[in-house]
Scaffold this active site. Sequence first.
Site, PDB file in Angstrom:
ATOM      1  N   SER A 125       0.976  -1.483   0.011  1.00 51.65           N
ATOM      2  CA  SER A 125      -0.337   0.197   0.099  1.00 51.65           C
ATOM      3  C   SER A 125       0.623   1.126  -0.021  1.00 51.65           C
ATOM      4  O   SER A 125       0.843   2.180  -0.543  1.00 51.65           O
ATOM      5  CB  SER A 125      -1.291   0.396   0.924  1.00 51.65           C
ATOM      6  N   HIS A 151      -5.259  -3.786  -2.423  1.00 49.22           N
ATOM      7  CA  HIS A 151      -4.770  -3.166  -3.582  1.00 49.22           C
ATOM      8  C   HIS A 151      -4.852  -4.066  -5.009  1.00 49.22           C
ATOM      9  O   HIS A 151      -4.151  -2.892  -6.394  1.00 49.22           O
ATOM     10  CB  HIS A 151      -3.464  -2.552  -2.769  1.00 49.22           C
ATOM     11  N   LYS A 164     -11.579  -0.524  -2.033  1.00 48.24           N
ATOM     12  CA  LYS A 164     -10.618  -0.056  -2.823  1.00 48.24           C
ATOM     13  C   LYS A 164     -11.099   0.023  -4.416  1.00 48.24           C
ATOM     14  O   LYS A 164     -12.435   0.896  -4.537  1.00 48.24           O
ATOM     15  CB  LYS A 164      -9.634  -0.789  -2.621  1.00 48.24           C
TER      16      LYS A 164
END
Lengths: 399, 82
Positions: free
Chosen positions: A185, A214, A245
């Site tokens: 991240s 991610h 996300k």
Amino acid sequence: MAIFDKFQQLAATRRAMAASGIQSISVVMDRVVSATEAFVNGRALILAGTNNYLGLTFHPECIEAACDAARTQGTGTTGSRVANGSYSAHVQLECELADFFDRRSVIVFSTGYVANLGMLSTLAGPGDVFVIDADCHASIYDGCRLSGAEIIRFRHNDTVDLDKRLRRLGERIANTLIVVEGIYSMLGDRAPLAEIAAVKRRCPGAHLVVDEAHSLGVLGNHGRGMAEEAGVEADVDFVIGTFSKSLGAIGGYCASDHPELDLIRYANRPYVFTASSSPSIIASTRKALGILSAHPELRQRLWENARRLYARLQTLGYHLSPEPSPIIAVRFAQREQAYALWAELIERGIYVNLVVPPATPDGSSLLRCSVSAGHTPEQIEKIGSAFADLKRSFASASD
Amino acid sequence: MPAYEEILSIVIELIKPLAPQGRSVQEDTDLVADLEFDSLKVMNLIEQVEDRFDVSVPLNILPDIRCVRDFAVQLLEIIGKN
């Protein structure tokens, strides 16, 4: 030491930031108008620090599904699924995720943090061993700690170091879980997952957990993440991730082929004792998952934007994270430089994340840009131009 | 297997470059209070110690470590188990 004394260092950091006019952790967005635009103090900002990789937060179908679910199922579940029972949509989302990942089963959690906390603290116990990448997210560290197992760090993305540490464990390898992330991240760099999987294969009994927070919707032919991209999904025992996300909502999941996952659900205290997600969240997530699957061109657009911005910042001479990625970190040795540039970017209508030690891997300070498929070419151009301006006004803006 | 005194002197030797200039490092020096170690420095120290003794130091021991002696005592135990 009195109970509040331990916060004094934090107070000093906050005072220093306030003195330099930095309000990065208390920015209030008066109005958010799209996946990439908001207003702060009346000023329009391009959002380049959101993790909104596919730009789905304002997708009309997701919004419609969320509104409809709120109308027909109410605003909240008001309790844990174990106590209050499951809404059928929660179960359907688990089935859809299992199909998507081609796994036997899935558990859905209320946040990504709870997914890691719950899975890691339940999978291992005293006497077991976690071997984790040094740059793993706080939720991984916290989950490991809560388990009572031994925690060993290996150097970030260093497969030789991982291998050495696994060998040192001897027979305890059968009680070992390796935990890594797909994309990290802070610097947006990928795990060398093919090599990590090869190391794991040489350690019979070891299990591999990959956090794809991610990388879901970002990597792999189907958007399943780094394990798919590296062609090693069969070596990954547990895939953990988030809805907050690329799926534009909030929540987490764990997917696995191990039949024990069904038992883990009921032994999982963070899961058992957290209220399940609101119906609107489950509804928009299901819709977003469908869109992620049906529209690989979103992923393509995301990468075009990421590569374009990375190349621009690189040409400008900024010290950047190691590889082009939807997370692009501009690195500074001095935190004051990062403060100053962050404030100047806000003045120029660009919002990025300001990250300072100890949250950064190597003590450097970061302006962390996150790129979205929702950014238009013009917005990417504006972000690049703002950084170009700053390069001119701060001759030594980057080291 | 190295004795406690040997481990202690190696640990002190590894800590010195990480400590503020001119600060003395003794057996009872407190890593945080006396040497202002933050989490990054602690991790850096652990990695160096791990390489030097060819062991893995579990993070679980961290809450029990305040001074240099605490660290050396824990290391003695970890090396003994290896």
